[in-house]
Design a protein around this motif. Structure first.
Motif, PDB file in Angstrom:
ATOM      1  N   ARG A   1       8.183  -5.094  39.630  1.00 51.68           N
ATOM      2  CA  ARG A   1       9.220  -5.985  39.123  1.00 51.68           C
ATOM      3  C   ARG A   1      10.080  -5.328  38.047  1.00 51.68           C
ATOM      4  N   ALA A   2       9.510  -4.386  37.302  1.00 49.85           N
ATOM      5  CA  ALA A   2      10.279  -3.810  36.195  1.00 49.85           C
ATOM      6  C   ALA A   2       9.721  -2.455  35.778  1.00 49.85           C
ATOM      7  N   VAL A   3      10.586  -1.710  35.109  1.00 48.37           N
ATOM      8  CA  VAL A   3      10.228  -0.432  34.489  1.00 48.37           C
ATOM      9  C   VAL A   3      10.452  -0.570  32.993  1.00 48.37           C
ATOM     10  N   SER A   4       9.467  -0.170  32.202  1.00 49.57           N
ATOM     11  CA  SER A   4       9.604  -0.241  30.742  1.00 49.57           C
ATOM     12  C   SER A   4       9.446   1.144  30.141  1.00 49.57           C
ATOM     13  N   LEU A   5      10.196   1.397  29.088  1.00 51.95           N
ATOM     14  CA  LEU A   5      10.089   2.659  28.364  1.00 51.95           C
ATOM     15  C   LEU A   5       9.852   2.357  26.894  1.00 51.95           C
TER      16      LEU A   5
ATOM     17  N   LYS B   1       6.084   6.244  26.368  1.00 48.85           N
ATOM     18  CA  LYS B   1       5.282   5.656  27.448  1.00 48.85           C
ATOM     19  C   LYS B   1       6.213   5.006  28.466  1.00 48.85           C
ATOM     20  N   LEU B   2       6.080   5.411  29.712  1.00 41.24           N
ATOM     21  CA  LEU B   2       6.852   4.840  30.810  1.00 41.24           C
ATOM     22  C   LEU B   2       5.904   4.028  31.683  1.00 41.24           C
ATOM     23  N   SER B   3       6.271   2.785  31.995  1.00 41.82           N
ATOM     24  CA  SER B   3       5.392   1.910  32.769  1.00 41.82           C
ATOM     25  C   SER B   3       6.144   1.251  33.912  1.00 41.82           C
ATOM     26  N   VAL B   4       5.435   1.032  35.018  1.00 42.13           N
ATOM     27  CA  VAL B   4       5.942   0.180  36.096  1.00 42.13           C
ATOM     28  C   VAL B   4       5.003  -1.014  36.193  1.00 42.13           C
ATOM     29  N   VAL B   5       5.603  -2.209  36.345  1.00 45.63           N
ATOM     30  CA  VAL B   5       4.835  -3.456  36.286  1.00 45.63           C
ATOM     31  C   VAL B   5       5.180  -4.331  37.487  1.00 45.63           C
TER      32      VAL B   5
ATOM     33  N   GLU C   1      -4.501  -3.669  36.745  1.00 45.55           N
ATOM     34  CA  GLU C   1      -4.334  -4.266  38.057  1.00 45.55           C
ATOM     35  C   GLU C   1      -2.867  -4.376  38.455  1.00 45.55           C
ATOM     36  N   ILE C   2      -1.979  -4.572  37.455  1.00 41.65           N
ATOM     37  CA  ILE C   2      -0.564  -4.774  37.787  1.00 41.65           C
ATOM     38  C   ILE C   2       0.356  -3.813  37.023  1.00 41.65           C
ATOM     39  N   LYS C   3      -0.196  -2.693  36.540  1.00 42.97           N
ATOM     40  CA  LYS C   3       0.645  -1.753  35.795  1.00 42.97           C
ATOM     41  C   LYS C   3       0.118  -0.329  35.931  1.00 42.97           C
ATOM     42  N   ILE C   4       1.050   0.620  36.002  1.00 42.02           N
ATOM     43  CA  ILE C   4       0.730   2.040  35.855  1.00 42.02           C
ATOM     44  C   ILE C   4       1.589   2.560  34.717  1.00 42.02           C
ATOM     45  N   ALA C   5       0.956   3.208  33.740  1.00 43.83           N
ATOM     46  CA  ALA C   5       1.684   3.742  32.587  1.00 43.83           C
ATOM     47  C   ALA C   5       1.400   5.231  32.451  1.00 43.83           C
ATOM     48  N   VAL C   6       2.427   5.973  32.062  1.00 44.84           N
ATOM     49  CA  VAL C   6       2.266   7.413  31.857  1.00 44.84           C
ATOM     50  C   VAL C   6       2.897   7.803  30.521  1.00 44.84           C
ATOM     51  N   ILE C   7       2.345   8.851  29.926  1.00 40.34           N
ATOM     52  CA  ILE C   7       2.923   9.427  28.718  1.00 40.34           C
ATOM     53  C   ILE C   7       3.733  10.652  29.118  1.00 40.34           C
ATOM     54  N   ILE C   8       4.992  10.704  28.637  1.00 41.71           N
ATOM     55  CA  ILE C   8       5.904  11.803  28.948  1.00 41.71           C
ATOM     56  C   ILE C   8       6.613  12.237  27.665  1.00 41.71           C
TER      57      ILE C   8
END
Length: 406
Positions: A253-257, A341-345, A377-384
């Motif tokens: 649904r969204a990308v967060s930075l 931190k970049l996340s997809v939710v 369960e509903i998010k993947i987050a990565v550090i860049i």
């Protein structure tokens, strides 16, 4: 007619002219026969100005006095808005958080609401007054003024909506709703019509500034649906509600930075039971919020523990860890700034595969290196690296075709 709770943020009431516009908007609802409780923040810039004044007098002001000081920002707004409503022949009464019956615990600058006694509010509503309440503040059981921390006015509005059983809670801000990404970072971001509490919670934890996480948690707990919308347009906003089955059709649904992150690594930690508990107990005692945590595979009885914090907490974290390094027999502590931190939710991730593959492929093709990974369960987050954050957010947004979101 309906009982509305409306909240207006600092930019919405940032000047006399804007306060007049908010008063006119409220007056329209009132004349339609609705009952209204209005929660307001301090005028934009006022809180920072008050903190600056305090810092000129003392490098570390008392938190109790900071609460007394900052609460005056919202109290100024409630009085001005009530006066503006009176000028429009609308009966209005302003209430501080304490007068509105908001009781908190004793923690200054970041208090938690314990109870709300809405007797005064209900009495004023019965007499057909618009009740204008100071957000962000309350009173502890000893009668001291407390404040609720960042985003506290949102929490005030949602908590009041819960206890007075409002039919509608509207959060008016300077954006038109919740977007698939921050439009200032990703110009192709689209407004989301509706979103679940859990998705917005993950977005809040991942850097989205639309809503404070505690406010969304409270809304979820007490099942308070609310709408995030702009105070500058009449466009429909984003409805935040309980999850429904049709929401799963949208995979992401969204990308967060979230920029301004820091990474702390404790090297050469003995791989023994209880070591991690000692480390994070010390961090907890310092009241530092830890985000992502990674522990390496043990090598010859030693491992590395890495965690992230907001960069503003880095110095405090290093001070807290200094005595424990020798205590647990670790080799050293290293700190790294300049990360994000970049996340997809999306709740659709529960029932759809391939999200991680598409995310990492998009980042790889853009030459973005991933330093840490965390999943729920509903998010993947990565550090860049922070310097490639905007580029990465746009690339991932494009990969999931969120510009076509409806």
């Amino acid at each position: 007619m309906a009982l509305f709770v409306q909240k207006y943020g600092g930019t919405s009431v940032g000047s006399v002219e804007r306060i007049k516009k908010v008063a006119q908007h409220i007056a329209e609802f009132y004349r339609q026969g609705h009952d209204l409780v209005v929660v307001v923040s301090a005028m934009s810039g006022v809180t920072d100005q008050l903190l600056k004044l305090a810092s000129q007098l003392h490098p570390e002001p008392s938190e109790r006095e900071i609460d007394v000081l900052l609460s005056t920002g919202e109290q100024t707004t409630i009085a001005l808005l009530s006066i503006a409503l009176h000028a429009l022949k609308i009966p209005a009464v302003s209430l501080t958080g304490a007068q509105a019956g908001i009781i908190t615990d004793g923690r200054h600058t970041r208090a938690k609401i314990l109870n709300i006694s809405p007797k005064k509010i209900k009495e004023l509503l019965r007499l057909r007054n618009v009740v204008v309440v100071a957000g962000f503040q309350g009173q502890n059981i000893e009668g001291h003024i407390t404040t609720l921390g960042r985003g506290g006015s949102d929490l005030t509005a949602i908590a009041l909506a819960a206890v007075i059983h409002a039919q509608c809670c509207q959060i008016y801000t300077d954006v038109e709703g919740v977007f698939t990404a921050d439009p200032r970072i990703v110009p192709t971001a689209r407004k989301i019509k509706e979103i679940s509490y859990d998705e917005l919670l993950e977005m809040a934890a991942s850097g989205s500034k639309v809503m404070q996480a505690r406010s969304v948690e409270f809304a979820k707990k007490f099942k308070v649906p609310f709408e995030v919308r702009s105070s500058f347009t009449n466009a429909a906003g984003t409805i935040v509600k309980e999850e429904v089955h049709t929401m799963e059709k949208v995979v992401v649904r969204a990308v967060s930075l979230e920029p301004n992150q820091a990474k702390v690594t404790i090297l050469g930690v003995p791989d023994k039971p209880g070591i991690a508990a000692k480390v994070f107990s010390r961090i907890a005692e310092a009241e530092i919020n830890v985000d992502m945590i990674v522990q390496n595979i043990s090598d010859h009885g030693l491992t590395d523990i890495t965690f992230t914090v907001h960069k503003d907490w880095l110095k405090k974290a290093l001070v807290a860890l200094e005595p424990i390094v020798s205590e647990i027999g670790a080799r050293e502590v290293r700190a790294t700034e300049g990360i994000a931190k970049l996340s997809v939710v999306g709740i659709g991730m529960r029932s759809h595969s391939g999200v991680a593959a598409l995310l990492f492929s998009a980042l790889a093709e853009a030459g973005v290196n991933v330093q840490m990974i965390s999943t729920s369960e509903i998010k993947i987050a990565v550090i860049i690296d922070e310097e490639v954050g905007k580029k990465a957010a746009q690339v991932v947004h494009d990969a999931f075709k969120l510009d076509q979101f409806v």
